[in-house]
Design a protein around this motif. Sequence first.
Motif, PDB file in Angstrom:
ATOM      1  N   ILE A  87      32.777  99.497-156.874  1.00 36.26           N
ATOM      2  CA  ILE A  87      33.424  98.937-155.685  1.00 36.26           C
ATOM      3  C   ILE A  87      34.812  99.529-155.461  1.00 36.26           C
ATOM      4  CG2 ILE A  87      32.071  96.808-155.926  1.00 36.26           C
ATOM      5  CD1 ILE A  87      34.628  95.338-156.582  1.00 36.26           C
ATOM      6  N   GLY A 129      35.357 102.933-155.666  1.00 29.88           N
ATOM      7  CA  GLY A 129      35.247 104.319-155.219  1.00 29.88           C
ATOM      8  C   GLY A 129      35.369 105.376-156.309  1.00 29.88           C
ATOM      9  N   PRO A 186      27.937 112.013-147.070  1.00 33.79           N
ATOM     10  CA  PRO A 186      28.603 110.942-147.819  1.00 33.79           C
ATOM     11  C   PRO A 186      27.834 109.629-147.672  1.00 33.79           C
ATOM     12  CG  PRO A 186      29.856 111.508-145.843  1.00 33.79           C
ATOM     13  CD  PRO A 186      28.716 112.469-145.922  1.00 33.79           C
ATOM     14  N   MET A 208      24.889 107.913-154.318  1.00 26.76           N
ATOM     15  CA  MET A 208      26.114 107.832-155.109  1.00 26.76           C
ATOM     16  C   MET A 208      25.813 107.291-156.499  1.00 26.76           C
ATOM     17  SD  MET A 208      28.829 106.215-152.456  1.00 26.76           S
ATOM     18  CE  MET A 208      27.667 105.109-151.690  1.00 26.76           C
ATOM     19  N   HIS A 249      37.417 113.065-150.410  1.00 28.21           N
ATOM     20  CA  HIS A 249      37.557 112.043-149.364  1.00 28.21           C
ATOM     21  C   HIS A 249      38.743 111.118-149.635  1.00 28.21           C
ATOM     22  CE1 HIS A 249      34.096 113.419-147.336  1.00 28.21           C
ATOM     23  NE2 HIS A 249      33.190 112.915-148.144  1.00 28.21           N
ATOM     24  N   TRP A 250      38.992 110.847-150.924  1.00 26.90           N
ATOM     25  CA  TRP A 250      40.165 110.035-151.265  1.00 26.90           C
ATOM     26  C   TRP A 250      41.429 110.651-150.679  1.00 26.90           C
ATOM     27  CZ3 TRP A 250      41.160 105.329-152.635  1.00 26.90           C
ATOM     28  CH2 TRP A 250      40.192 104.576-153.305  1.00 26.90           C
ATOM     29  N   ILE A 299      41.298 110.561-146.705  1.00 31.39           N
ATOM     30  CA  ILE A 299      41.477 109.206-146.163  1.00 31.39           C
ATOM     31  C   ILE A 299      42.930 108.753-146.368  1.00 31.39           C
ATOM     32  CG2 ILE A 299      40.842 106.777-146.553  1.00 31.39           C
ATOM     33  CD1 ILE A 299      37.912 107.737-146.648  1.00 31.39           C
ATOM     34  N   GLU A 310      45.249 107.472-143.489  1.00 30.36           N
ATOM     35  CA  GLU A 310      45.716 106.087-143.442  1.00 30.36           C
ATOM     36  C   GLU A 310      47.211 105.970-143.705  1.00 30.36           C
ATOM     37  OE1 GLU A 310      43.039 103.439-145.567  1.00 30.36           O
ATOM     38  OE2 GLU A 310      41.576 103.768-143.951  1.00 30.36           O
ATOM     39  N   ARG A 331      36.683 119.432-142.271  1.00 31.83           N
ATOM     40  CA  ARG A 331      36.025 120.012-143.436  1.00 31.83           C
ATOM     41  C   ARG A 331      35.114 121.146-142.982  1.00 31.83           C
ATOM     42  NH1 ARG A 331      35.628 116.952-148.018  1.00 31.83           N
ATOM     43  NH2 ARG A 331      33.522 117.654-148.510  1.00 31.83           N
ATOM     44  N   PRO A 348      23.693 112.741-139.529  1.00 31.64           N
ATOM     45  CA  PRO A 348      24.916 113.397-139.954  1.00 31.64           C
ATOM     46  C   PRO A 348      24.575 114.491-140.953  1.00 31.64           C
ATOM     47  CG  PRO A 348      24.716 111.276-141.039  1.00 31.64           C
ATOM     48  CD  PRO A 348      23.483 111.472-140.209  1.00 31.64           C
ATOM     49  N   ARG A 390      29.725 117.804-143.627  1.00 28.70           N
ATOM     50  CA  ARG A 390      31.052 117.935-143.045  1.00 28.70           C
ATOM     51  C   ARG A 390      31.160 117.464-141.604  1.00 28.70           C
ATOM     52  NH1 ARG A 390      29.280 121.612-145.661  1.00 28.70           N
ATOM     53  NH2 ARG A 390      28.587 122.676-143.810  1.00 28.70           N
ATOM     54  N   LYS A 407      29.022 117.131-139.108  1.00 30.70           N
ATOM     55  CA  LYS A 407      28.140 117.526-138.020  1.00 30.70           C
ATOM     56  C   LYS A 407      26.922 116.609-138.028  1.00 30.70           C
ATOM     57  CE  LYS A 407      27.290 121.699-138.970  1.00 30.70           C
ATOM     58  NZ  LYS A 407      26.768 123.046-138.920  1.00 30.70           N
ATOM     59  N   LYS A 463      31.797 112.507-135.599  1.00 31.72           N
ATOM     60  CA  LYS A 463      32.978 112.452-136.462  1.00 31.72           C
ATOM     61  C   LYS A 463      33.159 111.059-137.047  1.00 31.72           C
ATOM     62  CE  LYS A 463      35.974 115.907-134.318  1.00 31.72           C
ATOM     63  NZ  LYS A 463      37.104 116.065-133.407  1.00 31.72           N
ATOM     64  N   TYR A 468      30.670 110.312-139.834  1.00 30.40           N
ATOM     65  CA  TYR A 468      31.042 110.960-141.102  1.00 30.40           C
ATOM     66  C   TYR A 468      32.207 110.220-141.774  1.00 30.40           C
ATOM     67  CZ  TYR A 468      31.747 114.537-144.603  1.00 30.40           C
ATOM     68  OH  TYR A 468      31.849 115.184-145.805  1.00 30.40           O
ATOM     69  N   ASP A 469      33.232 109.941-140.991  1.00 28.48           N
ATOM     70  CA  ASP A 469      34.395 109.243-141.539  1.00 28.48           C
ATOM     71  C   ASP A 469      34.023 107.858-142.062  1.00 28.48           C
ATOM     72  OD1 ASP A 469      35.850 111.428-140.849  1.00 28.48           O
ATOM     73  OD2 ASP A 469      37.116 110.449-139.366  1.00 28.48           O
ATOM     74  N   LEU A 517      31.132 106.870-143.194  1.00 31.35           N
ATOM     75  CA  LEU A 517      30.355 106.995-144.437  1.00 31.35           C
ATOM     76  C   LEU A 517      31.288 107.267-145.617  1.00 31.35           C
ATOM     77  CD1 LEU A 517      27.305 109.089-143.157  1.00 31.35           C
ATOM     78  CD2 LEU A 517      27.253 106.719-143.962  1.00 31.35           C
ATOM     79  N   ALA A 518      32.239 108.165-145.418  1.00 26.79           N
ATOM     80  CA  ALA A 518      33.178 108.471-146.499  1.00 26.79           C
ATOM     81  C   ALA A 518      34.014 107.232-146.837  1.00 26.79           C
ATOM     82  CB  ALA A 518      34.079 109.641-146.091  1.00 26.79           C
ATOM     83  N   TRP A 519      34.476 106.549-145.799  1.00 17.04           N
ATOM     84  CA  TRP A 519      35.298 105.352-146.012  1.00 17.04           C
ATOM     85  C   TRP A 519      34.525 104.300-146.814  1.00 17.04           C
ATOM     86  CZ3 TRP A 519      35.706 100.179-145.615  1.00 17.04           C
ATOM     87  CH2 TRP A 519      36.981  99.611-145.583  1.00 17.04           C
ATOM     88  N   SER A 540      32.082 104.588-148.816  1.00 17.33           N
ATOM     89  CA  SER A 540      31.763 104.977-150.183  1.00 17.33           C
ATOM     90  C   SER A 540      32.924 104.742-151.129  1.00 17.33           C
ATOM     91  CB  SER A 540      31.384 106.460-150.232  1.00 17.33           C
ATOM     92  OG  SER A 540      30.405 106.724-149.264  1.00 17.33           O
ATOM     93  N   ILE A 541      34.118 105.037-150.683  1.00 17.49           N
ATOM     94  CA  ILE A 541      35.239 104.894-151.600  1.00 17.49           C
ATOM     95  C   ILE A 541      35.863 103.500-151.536  1.00 17.49           C
ATOM     96  CG2 ILE A 541      35.691 107.385-151.489  1.00 17.49           C
ATOM     97  CD1 ILE A 541      38.304 106.766-150.094  1.00 17.49           C
ATOM     98  N   HIS A 542      35.407 102.682-150.583  1.00 20.22           N
ATOM     99  CA  HIS A 542      35.945 101.319-150.504  1.00 20.22           C
ATOM    100  C   HIS A 542      34.948 100.252-150.938  1.00 20.22           C
ATOM    101  CE1 HIS A 542      38.942 103.425-147.973  1.00 20.22           C
ATOM    102  NE2 HIS A 542      39.762 102.516-148.432  1.00 20.22           N
ATOM    103  N   SER A 571      40.005 100.795-139.409  1.00 24.45           N
ATOM    104  CA  SER A 571      40.383 102.154-139.787  1.00 24.45           C
ATOM    105  C   SER A 571      39.884 103.161-138.747  1.00 24.45           C
ATOM    106  CB  SER A 571      39.814 102.465-141.181  1.00 24.45           C
ATOM    107  OG  SER A 571      39.951 103.830-141.476  1.00 24.45           O
ATOM    108  N   TYR A 618      42.260 105.436-135.399  1.00 27.96           N
ATOM    109  CA  TYR A 618      42.314 106.873-135.070  1.00 27.96           C
ATOM    110  C   TYR A 618      41.573 107.194-133.794  1.00 27.96           C
ATOM    111  CZ  TYR A 618      43.864 106.594-139.705  1.00 27.96           C
ATOM    112  OH  TYR A 618      44.571 106.199-140.785  1.00 27.96           O
ATOM    113  N   TYR A 619      40.388 106.574-133.646  1.00 35.81           N
ATOM    114  CA  TYR A 619      39.542 106.945-132.518  1.00 35.81           C
ATOM    115  C   TYR A 619      39.664 105.962-131.356  1.00 35.81           C
ATOM    116  CZ  TYR A 619      37.460 110.054-135.987  1.00 35.81           C
ATOM    117  OH  TYR A 619      37.258 111.009-136.945  1.00 35.81           O
TER     118      TYR A 619
END
Lengths: 499, 499
Positions: free
Chosen positions: A52, A54, A69, A73, A248-249, A252, A256, A264, B9, B12, B14, B41, B44-45, B47-49, B51-53, B190, B194-195
């Motif tokens: 949880i 990341g 992504p 995982m 990605h860390w 992001i 942020e 990328r 997706p 990177r 696309k 975009k 992708y963002d 999915l990355a967000w 994963s790490i959160h 988040s 940005y968007y």
Amino acid sequence: MPQSSQILPLNRGKVGVRETQEGSSRRPINVDGIDQELVEKMVYDALAWSSIHGLVVGDRSVQRSSTVPGVGMVHAPFALLPMPFPKSQLKQAYELAPIFNELVDRVSLDAKFLQDSLSRTKIADPFTSRLVDIHSKMLEINKKEEIRLGLHRSDYMLDEQTKLLLQIEMNTISSSFEGLSGLVGKLHRSLLSYYGEFLGLDFKRIPDNASVSQLSAALARAWTEYNNPRAVVLFVVQAEERNMYDQHWLSIMLKEKHNISTLRKTLAEIDAEGKLLPDGTLVVSGQVIGIVYFRARYTPTDYPSESEWRARLFMERSSAIKCPSISYRLAGTKKIQQELAKPNVLERFLDDKEDIAKLRKCFAGLWSLDDSNIVRKAIETPELFVMKPQREGGGNNIYGNEVRETLIKLQKEGSEANASYILMQRLFPTVSPTFLVREGICYKDGVVSELGVYGAYLRNNEKVILNDQCGYLMRTKLASSDEGGVAAGFAVLDSLYLT
Amino acid sequence: MPQSSQILPLNRGKVGVRETQEGSSRRPINVDGIDQELVEKMVYDALAWSSIHGLVVGDRSVQRSSTVPGVGMVHAPFALLPMPFPKSQLKQAYELAPIFNELVDRVSLDAKFLQDSLSRTKIADPFTSRLVDIHSKMLEINKKEEIRLGLHRSDYMLDEQTKLLLQIEMNTISSSFEGLSGLVGKLHRSLLSYYGEFLGLDFKRIPDNASVSQLSAALARAWTEYNNPRAVVLFVVQAEERNMYDQHWLSIMLKEKHNISTLRKTLAEIDAEGKLLPDGTLVVSGQVIGIVYFRARYTPTDYPSESEWRARLFMERSSAIKCPSISYRLAGTKKIQQELAKPNVLERFLDDKEDIAKLRKCFAGLWSLDDSNIVRKAIETPELFVMKPQREGGGNNIYGNEVRETLIKLQKEGSEANASYILMQRLFPTVSPTFLVREGICYKDGVVSELGVYGAYLRNNEKVILNDQCGYLMRTKLASSDEGGVAAGFAVLDSLYLT
């Protein structure tokens, strides 16, 4: 090697022990004395925490895990406990970072030194040759990098015999794991804050490690110097990257905390979608690039065709800040590392005698194959040497009897290939037992560790804007996999327990 | 249903669009007007967000993903954008939470009401029968729950025709997704930060949602009332649980913020490893249990053998706080929901006329099958009704022609099975297009949404310690999967965009 013991975490914190290992611990953390049930609980908690927070990578067994992504995982491999490490030697490694940063910058400015030092390597190694060619082309067009950004990582081992902190190598490109390294320290702090009393360990002795925020701040500071609010940071990546979350860390964090966007792209994509405006501005997919941040292109396989080399050259010619520039890149080669270890060479680049002494103290023995005395010695006692090809990426080093065989073969051939290797003193770090967790399974085994210290350097013409250490990376690997290098063996992320 | 469009997706950022959907948006967020490249975009963002959160679940295609944390993870399915929702109706739902909390508590104390209301259901449904038996046994031994903890979730839909917020059901057990629900709001904030300007959306209109910290604080507060510093919280879990990370969020929060440990056990394990001390203390695997927190045992499949029922009974007899107790459990059944909807029943439990009016306003039509007028009407116009079996877990509801067929069959049989169903007014929420992301793939399709509001209630004898709402859960599902219920269809986590 005694066989490793394997602990399988089952559902809800139960893990089954397969075997136990014989051997005593010489470390402050007495791994053999830890209650089995406690280990099982800690493994379960550590796995849940990692998931949880990341601390994740792509799972090699899942399709798309290196391209998309969020799918496939798995927790990043980690050591269950921090690794004891002398506080004084962490301080030493941190103090070295700004000196190395400055050294790289000074070396990068001495085009003749780079070209001369690499002239024979260039003949022996086609990959180095292409890099040197780009450097030559920049010299021809008199390209100057006014804003210079270095995000380096210097790797060390603690040699057991001499008790010295000795440098293994200097990475001036793609100094990875800055995103995940700090998380392992947080994981260990979390574990020790609950289980510490049962283990006799104090979580406060795990040092803070803010690599990802420091390195993203350095990128952001460089972006500010580039001074175009529309500019983005280009991450040059590999087409397949299981370690993408580490990256990605960073991106992001850039978004942020600093409101800076990233793009990328692979080298091939940059070749297809990029262009150079007449004023030198680099534009990729319609976006102005402020910084080219390389997380790829450090091994020959990243350049399968001319397209990749074209992209590399094309970016170098632009006004974007390169991290690293071709000069920084060459300054980080093994050949240059070996040249810098020669007597009186550091003095050409640095003025401060104390700084020079500090650097020299961490240099392991490094020699070119032109040194016949050393070559003879290495043939006689190959176990005391490592033969390193002029290549990055780990896993290519030559150890043991193979050192002897390769040297004899090179001698017979009288080949120019000599120049594509250097010889390095073999380091013997302490082997100690610990718990390694990979793919949800806990192993107990003998390990050795490698400390990396990140450094950030930013300069705009005469003004040094940043020159600092940026935290650490601790990697622990099976002692039995030593001969394959950390990257090739079963290496896990770790943190420090200061002693 | 128009066919959904699928956006894949690739590496990177696309993504490739497969199809586009016809249809116009009636919502403030004009999904059809969003630029394709922007969607790519954002996916992708996002999915990355995620994963790490820690917005993750176990991947059904990976072995061990439902038993071992850290392996076989995939991002939780999510909506790419928040769902427009009237601010006034969120306020209404939040205001209802403490009233429902109190209602559940009052109903739980009226043993005769519970027993009488469920007397026929008990005969028709063996699972309910076992639960009622446990309740009876507690009555026999005159078991009182002095400390009562309720962590509920009341689920609503916005009916398009009447524009009313109507309750679907009240969950008094295993009100899941409190760990992940708040993360989706953070993800959307988040993305919009940005968007948002390209979409004309303001991230500040996504309300804060601190479910996991509020619900863990409620558990911690109850633990304090139990008043044994050595006590831990027992999570009663299923042997296989792909949604384990949602639960880990809660237990890690309990540990890190409140220094309270948790133990995860299945009912079978509790039967094997648990014991009741003479003073009523519940001990499982050698640890004193302060709170039994049920994240399982809500469907018949959680009770494959007598062992599970034994554990259930045994815990109920203990002095541990149960979340929920058997009385709270019964108070949350569909049959009780239907009984409470009858005229003059709420008045038996609540004094405040305004509160009663507020509750009644959110009640959809609810009827027992004893009501022959309604049964006739449902046979004539089955599309206006849902038939709900007295079971939890979703996916068992009966819709459309099957309502007619089942009712006719039950009439012919003159069966007691009548009592195992209730009839509910079918709700027709607005169908609107949005982007759903699952397993790394983005789909554009028509969806409906369901709002859940968490509530926490804690009482020690006469003293009400906590009675509040604890944030929300927004679930969005394919409109075409409506007939299967949110849990059964392709449902994703979402957040609110206040209008």
